[in-house]
Design a protein around this motif. Structure first.
Motif, PDB file in Angstrom:
ATOM      1  N   ALA A 130       0.814  -1.230   0.000  1.00 12.94           N
ATOM      2  CA  ALA A 130       0.000   0.000   0.000  1.00 12.94           C
ATOM      3  C   ALA A 130       0.845   1.277   0.000  1.00 12.94           C
ATOM      4  N   CYS A 131       2.176   1.119   0.177  1.00 12.68           N
ATOM      5  CA  CYS A 131       3.035   2.314   0.178  1.00 12.68           C
ATOM      6  C   CYS A 131       3.092   2.989  -1.187  1.00 12.68           C
ATOM      7  N   VAL A 132       2.955   2.229  -2.261  1.00 12.83           N
ATOM      8  CA  VAL A 132       3.172   2.796  -3.605  1.00 12.83           C
ATOM      9  C   VAL A 132       1.921   2.640  -4.456  1.00 12.83           C
ATOM     10  N   ALA A 133       1.406   3.771  -4.927  1.00 12.61           N
ATOM     11  CA  ALA A 133       0.309   3.806  -5.910  1.00 12.61           C
ATOM     12  C   ALA A 133      -0.993   3.188  -5.402  1.00 12.61           C
ATOM     13  N   GLY A 134      -1.283   3.369  -4.114  1.00  8.21           N
ATOM     14  CA  GLY A 134      -2.588   3.008  -3.540  1.00  8.21           C
ATOM     15  C   GLY A 134      -3.036   1.604  -3.887  1.00  8.21           C
ATOM     16  N   GLY A 135      -4.120   1.491  -4.654  1.00  4.99           N
ATOM     17  CA  GLY A 135      -4.706   0.188  -4.958  1.00  4.99           C
ATOM     18  C   GLY A 135      -3.994  -0.603  -6.050  1.00  4.99           C
ATOM     19  N   ILE A 136      -3.011  -0.004  -6.727  1.00  3.92           N
ATOM     20  CA  ILE A 136      -2.321  -0.726  -7.820  1.00  3.92           C
ATOM     21  C   ILE A 136      -1.312  -1.711  -7.210  1.00  3.92           C
ATOM     22  N   PRO A 137      -1.407  -2.989  -7.565  1.00  3.62           N
ATOM     23  CA  PRO A 137      -0.519  -3.981  -6.916  1.00  3.62           C
ATOM     24  C   PRO A 137       0.880  -4.046  -7.550  1.00  3.62           C
ATOM     25  N   ILE A 138       1.549  -2.888  -7.613  1.00  4.74           N
ATOM     26  CA  ILE A 138       2.812  -2.829  -8.353  1.00  4.74           C
ATOM     27  C   ILE A 138       3.977  -3.506  -7.615  1.00  4.74           C
ATOM     28  N   LEU A 139       4.034  -3.369  -6.290  1.00  3.47           N
ATOM     29  CA  LEU A 139       5.194  -3.944  -5.588  1.00  3.47           C
ATOM     30  C   LEU A 139       5.136  -5.465  -5.589  1.00  3.47           C
ATOM     31  N   LYS A 205       8.052   7.023  -2.670  1.00  5.86           N
ATOM     32  CA  LYS A 205       7.550   5.854  -3.415  1.00  5.86           C
ATOM     33  C   LYS A 205       8.580   5.374  -4.442  1.00  5.86           C
ATOM     34  N   LEU A 206       9.238   6.343  -5.109  1.00  5.21           N
ATOM     35  CA  LEU A 206      10.250   5.961  -6.108  1.00  5.21           C
ATOM     36  C   LEU A 206      11.419   5.241  -5.427  1.00  5.21           C
ATOM     37  N   SER A 207      11.806   5.711  -4.249  1.00  2.00           N
ATOM     38  CA  SER A 207      12.898   5.080  -3.502  1.00  2.00           C
ATOM     39  C   SER A 207      12.569   3.596  -3.227  1.00  2.00           C
ATOM     40  N   ILE A 208      11.329   3.329  -2.781  1.00  2.98           N
ATOM     41  CA  ILE A 208      10.932   1.938  -2.480  1.00  2.98           C
ATOM     42  C   ILE A 208      10.888   1.106  -3.767  1.00  2.98           C
ATOM     43  N   MET A 209      10.332   1.692  -4.821  1.00  3.46           N
ATOM     44  CA  MET A 209      10.243   0.930  -6.082  1.00  3.46           C
ATOM     45  C   MET A 209      11.623   0.609  -6.644  1.00  3.46           C
ATOM     46  N   MET A 210      12.550   1.594  -6.569  1.00  2.00           N
ATOM     47  CA  MET A 210      13.907   1.345  -7.087  1.00  2.00           C
ATOM     48  C   MET A 210      14.582   0.240  -6.294  1.00  2.00           C
TER      49      MET A 210
END
Ligand code: NDP
Ligand code: HSE
Length: 325
Positions: A130-139, A205-210
């Motif tokens: 839930a940290c990145v992009a709300g409901g989008i299950p990107i992580l 959010k970018l830090s976590i995704m990277m």
């Protein structure tokens, strides 16, 4: 049937959306888990404050030890906000052998290594969907079903509040300050919206995704970041006249191990796929060396979309616990 007990830290926008998601879809969720799931304790600042959702007596507490030191609690869902005391509470919960789910990108981005190390040391999971992009299950996508890829690029609109403000200024000619108030009322903005409008939330959010996509952690303070607070009506009108829309874009590239990254407003031509992402919606584009280009789209902020992501991570942690018993 066994009961998996969840202690939630926070009962604001996201906490309420998480609780409502469980109430709305309990039968389905418990069928997936193979056990019953109960949010048995919730930490708040003020137990007497009127709430949108009424909980059974004894659920609300203002004593964090009732959750993180409670041997009956299996999973801690942290939805407080702020770096501290949220990070300290998550570390304690992990060190007490509890699985932790969080929506708090500021805390995860600031203390990424410490938190994941504590999870690994205690053989429990830390789930930050839930940290990145709300409901989008990107992580979960980049770490599981796309885990066979090396990622070259991540790019997207990662903040719902600023996208809502830019959309309303562009499409309806509304005033920046009025739209920001509206975004706060709808539960999109951070408790201190400076993090949204100055691009700090998108940098977290970018830090976590990277870290998850490239295996390389960059502290959010080291990401060149520019927000939208200086965007004027004149800038919007000029972009419109040029056939463009201004969007806050977070981007990172990995070229042969050399990373480049930034968060900044960009004028995109109206036929660009990200130009049509409006209001609180987010979109994330990723490029993997096997899968090629992928785009994810959905609501990036708000109680229920984020509650869906928190509850999804709780479901997976609960399933792990149920299957191990
Ligand atoms: P809110 O401000 O709406 O809610 C915060 C909650 O935490 C409140 O219930 C508050 O209690 C409680 N709280 C805060 N600090 C403490 C403390 N020290 N001790 C006890 N209770 C405390 O925040 P949101 O729900 O909007 O956001 C929560 C987290 O989720 C943040 O990390 C945010 O970045 C993240 N997030 C938010 C999204 C959104 O759309 N809003 C989307 C994705 C992530 P009380 O109610 O008594 O004041
Ligand atoms: N304040 C954040 C946003 C919440 O507007 O995107 C979702 O992370």
């Amino acid at each position: 049937m066994k009961t998996i007990k969840v202690g939630m830290l926070g009962f604001g926008n996201v906490g309420t959306g998480t609780y409502q998601t469980l109430e709305m879809n309990r039968e389905l969720i418990e069928k997936h888990v193979g056990a019953s799931v109960e949010i048995s304790k919730i930490l708040v600042n003020d137990v007497t404050k009127p709430r949108q959702v009424v909980t059974p007596d004894g659920v609300l507490t203002d004593n964090v030890a009732d959750i993180i030191d409670n041997p009956e609690i299996d999973i801690v869902a942290e939805v407080l906000g702020g770096i501290e005391p949220a990070s300290e509470y998550m570390l304690k919960a992990l060190n007490n052998g509890k699985h932790v789910v969080t929506a708090n990108k500021a805390a995860v981005a600031a203390n990424y290594d410490k938190l994941f190390k504590a999870a690994a040391d205690n053989d429990v999971s830390l789930r930050p969907e839930a940290c990145v992009a709300g409901g989008i299950p990107i992580l979960n996508a980049i770490t599981t079903v796309l885990g066979a890829n090396k990622f070259d690029e991540i790019l997207g609109i990662l903040n719902g509040t600023t996208n809502y403000i830019l959309t309303q200024m562009t499409d309806n000619g509304l005033d920046y300050a009025d739209v920001l108030k509206d975004a706060q009322a709808k539960g999109f903005a951070e408790a201190d919206p400076t993090a949204d409008v100055e691009g700090i939330d998108a940098a977290n959010k970018l830090s976590i995704m990277m870290a998850l996509a490239f295996g390389h952690y960059v502290h959010p303070d080291d990401i060149p970041t520019e927000g939208i607070s200086k965007i004027t009506k004149a800038d919007i009108d000029k972009a419109t006249a040029d056939g463009c829309k201004i969007k806050l874009i977070a981007s990172a590239k990995n070229e042969d191990g050399k990373l480049s990254y930034s968060v900044k407003p960009v004028a995109l031509p109206t036929d660009h796929p990200l130009a049509s992402v409006s209001n609180e919606f987010n979109a994330v584009f990723v490029k993997g060396n096997a899968v090629g280009e992928l785009m994810f789209y959905g609501k990036g902020a708000g109680p229920l979309p984020t509650g869906s992501a928190v509850m999804g991570d709780i479901l997976m942690a609960a399933k792990e616990i149920a299957e191990s018993k």
